[in-house]
Design an enzyme around this catalytic site. Sequence first.
Site, PDB file in Angstrom:
ATOM      1  N   LYS A 272       4.818   3.939 -10.122  1.00  0.00           N
ATOM      2  CA  LYS A 272       3.499   3.774  -9.417  1.00  0.00           C
ATOM      3  C   LYS A 272       2.581   3.340 -10.459  1.00  0.00           C
ATOM      4  O   LYS A 272       1.502   2.752  -9.954  1.00  0.00           O
ATOM      5  CB  LYS A 272       3.105   5.171  -8.562  1.00  0.00           C
TER       6      LYS A 272
ATOM      7  N   GLU B  86       0.990  -1.150  -0.077  1.00  0.00           N
ATOM      8  CA  GLU B  86       0.108  -0.037   0.087  1.00  0.00           C
ATOM      9  C   GLU B  86       0.745   1.330  -0.032  1.00  0.00           C
ATOM     10  O   GLU B  86       0.568   2.127  -0.662  1.00  0.00           O
ATOM     11  CB  GLU B  86      -1.030   0.167   1.325  1.00  0.00           C
TER      12      GLU B  86
END
Lengths: 428, 428
Positions: free
Chosen positions: A207, A131
């Site tokens: 990302k 996360e």
Amino acid sequence: MTSPLRLGIAGLGTVGVGVVRIVRQQAKMLTTRAGRPIEIVAVSARTRDKDRGVNLSHYDWEDDPVALAKRDDVDVFVELMGGSDGPAKAATEAALAAGKDVVTANKAMLAHHGQALAELAESKGCNLRYEAAVAGGIPVIKALMEGLAGNEMTRVMGVMNGTCNYILTRMQNAGLTYEEAFAEADGLGYLEADPNLDVGGIDAGHKLAILSALAFGTRTNFDAVELEGIGAITIDDITQAADMGYRIKLLGVAQMTGRGLEQRMSPCLVPASSPLGQLEGGTNMVVLEGDAVEQIVLRGPGAGEGPTASAVMGDVMDIARGLRLPVFGQPAETLADARAANSTVPAAYYLRLQLIDKPGALAKITAILGDAGVSIDRMRQYGHQDTSAPVLIVTHKTTRADLSEALAAVRETDVVLADPVAIRIEEV
Amino acid sequence: MTSPLRLGIAGLGTVGVGVVRIVRQQAKMLTTRAGRPIEIVAVSARTRDKDRGVNLSHYDWEDDPVALAKRDDVDVFVELMGGSDGPAKAATEAALAAGKDVVTANKAMLAHHGQALAELAESKGCNLRYEAAVAGGIPVIKALMEGLAGNEMTRVMGVMNGTCNYILTRMQNAGLTYEEAFAEADGLGYLEADPNLDVGGIDAGHKLAILSALAFGTRTNFDAVELEGIGAITIDDITQAADMGYRIKLLGVAQMTGRGLEQRMSPCLVPASSPLGQLEGGTNMVVLEGDAVEQIVLRGPGAGEGPTASAVMGDVMDIARGLRLPVFGQPAETLADARAANSTVPAAYYLRLQLIDKPGALAKITAILGDAGVSIDRMRQYGHQDTSAPVLIVTHKTTRADLSEALAAVRETDVVLADPVAIRIEEV
């Protein structure tokens, strides 16, 4: 009371220290929520003798993160060292091979080795959670993998590098040049040791590669991310975009097209009134679009001790509570090897041309654009600067291929003074 | 391939039909992600013979939702009937008593009976999941319960009734009166059968009570929510708030104070430039603040077939994947019976007073405010209307108690023509 969940933490920088702080200070709350205590048994970092502002004397010390990862008394290996390869990867692999769950904040490692690590983790029945690797404190991995699991995702977008957004915001609001804003960010310690990771779009590209895999059920493929940094953005572009109701953002966009998976990390114009356009400073934002949910926008701090540690702890708590999930939300062997299909989705473009101030120059340019099938939506010609005239054009929707063809022809004329600037206008 | 997860769906309105559509149309994707097929075995609704636009012939029909909830071949009872009591509650209790997991979108039932239902579910080892009960498609329950599980939450805020936000936005942007905007929303079918559920803040208050329990580890206590609807907001307030850089939103705020849990659902002024201030139309927004994560903002559609079905399916997928969590993120018996402490957090207030146009009127009012300890930050007096003069005041931070005392004294003077309007300015 069930048995404690025992952590081994490798990497004691800002994020590692943040995790230690939460585990120490919120022990009771974490135990109540997880149904079992969360404990740190051992830690590892490059230098042992350094005041990190937290008391580490209760934990065993390991010089070697691989040794830490393999310890019998570690249930979860928390990898906060960073770097796509080297010790981070070696220790992660060692932990998984030893059957331990792993929590990591390492976007580069996952973007480059996501598939292999997912296969390894799943073959061992282990969790590999990350996360904190994307958009700091925003629980976007969880939203995408779990909350939106009933959706066929259609597009994922994000402003995921706070440093770039800070630089662009300072240019916009304070009228700084790119170089001035860059120097300011550097002075504030916002830049990576290699600034190109930030301003070249690489960090944000990592990302995006992770989000793409999750959203579209594909193997992570960072090499297929079309990367363009913010170094070529001038204050003129920012000002002129603003005049037309836009903001310039380093925006990541991933979408599945008929021709393959498109992944782009590049400066884009977005409407000033949109949530993305309104995002200022170091804050991150991710936009998730799915067939059922329509559009969800998540906003929050993209970095920093507390927010990133919050994300790490979210993963730790999931594991403590017994969550088991494939690394990318579906078994690694079912992830598709998607064809890379960059620049297939048509878009309007913002063009800035520096024309020689002579009769017929503009006519020549518009003819070239027309011949290439690029039609003009709006055009502005500004006051002459010496012997040149800046011209701004907003095109109708066109493919990048048609536009590139047109710009190549423009470059070959004798009426342009500088390389044309072309920035995509993303519909958000 | 493991065994299918078998659903029984009670309630075939918009959301129920949306869930049926996703299960039918995305069967392959759901199976890949969950590691097992998701199947519907039986459905129930008030009327059987009605064209709902989906083929229900493959599913058993039950006239009685309680019978559906108890079927041996149902693993998960999906409650989409609504209503805090009656059949929804009876069927939910029957399903849990029979050891079945439950997924519901029923905010009223959870706000009123959350504690008892959580105790029942946990005593049977069952899941009771309710992502769709709060803020439609936004996965806010998951963010709060799981993603932010490492945080001690400090404040939760939200614009969670799209109808109210639509009405306020139309007043702001189109200059409509409250009555005109209300009629428009009614014509568009945005209002509940009992409109007071929307404009009285009750529906949004239910959602706030659920978020409060999750954020602060307390028993749901809807009766402790301080409720104030939007019915008293005038176009003057909207315009004048805008002049000062604010927007008026029906905002829910929950925070734990030294004196107890404060839960408010009331019109508030928020800065026009803040994410909450920029939220227009029917979209929802939730702001989550924690000690580590700082502030996360989630934005998305608060209602509608697709978004709400997306939330229901998120819960279904969690259950299919084996997730087991206490209903409010920690065992029901550990949830605190928090003292209700409304209006203890000081705030600045916007005041609108209609003063009689005579010498000394304003002096009298400012003296009363000063005597009550309410100090003035800004004041504006507008042009006279007949024999009265509207006066706007923004106070410095004050407690609601001090303000109420002052306003009571103001009402007793002979210089005000109408009840003073007081709207809290929330720092966001």
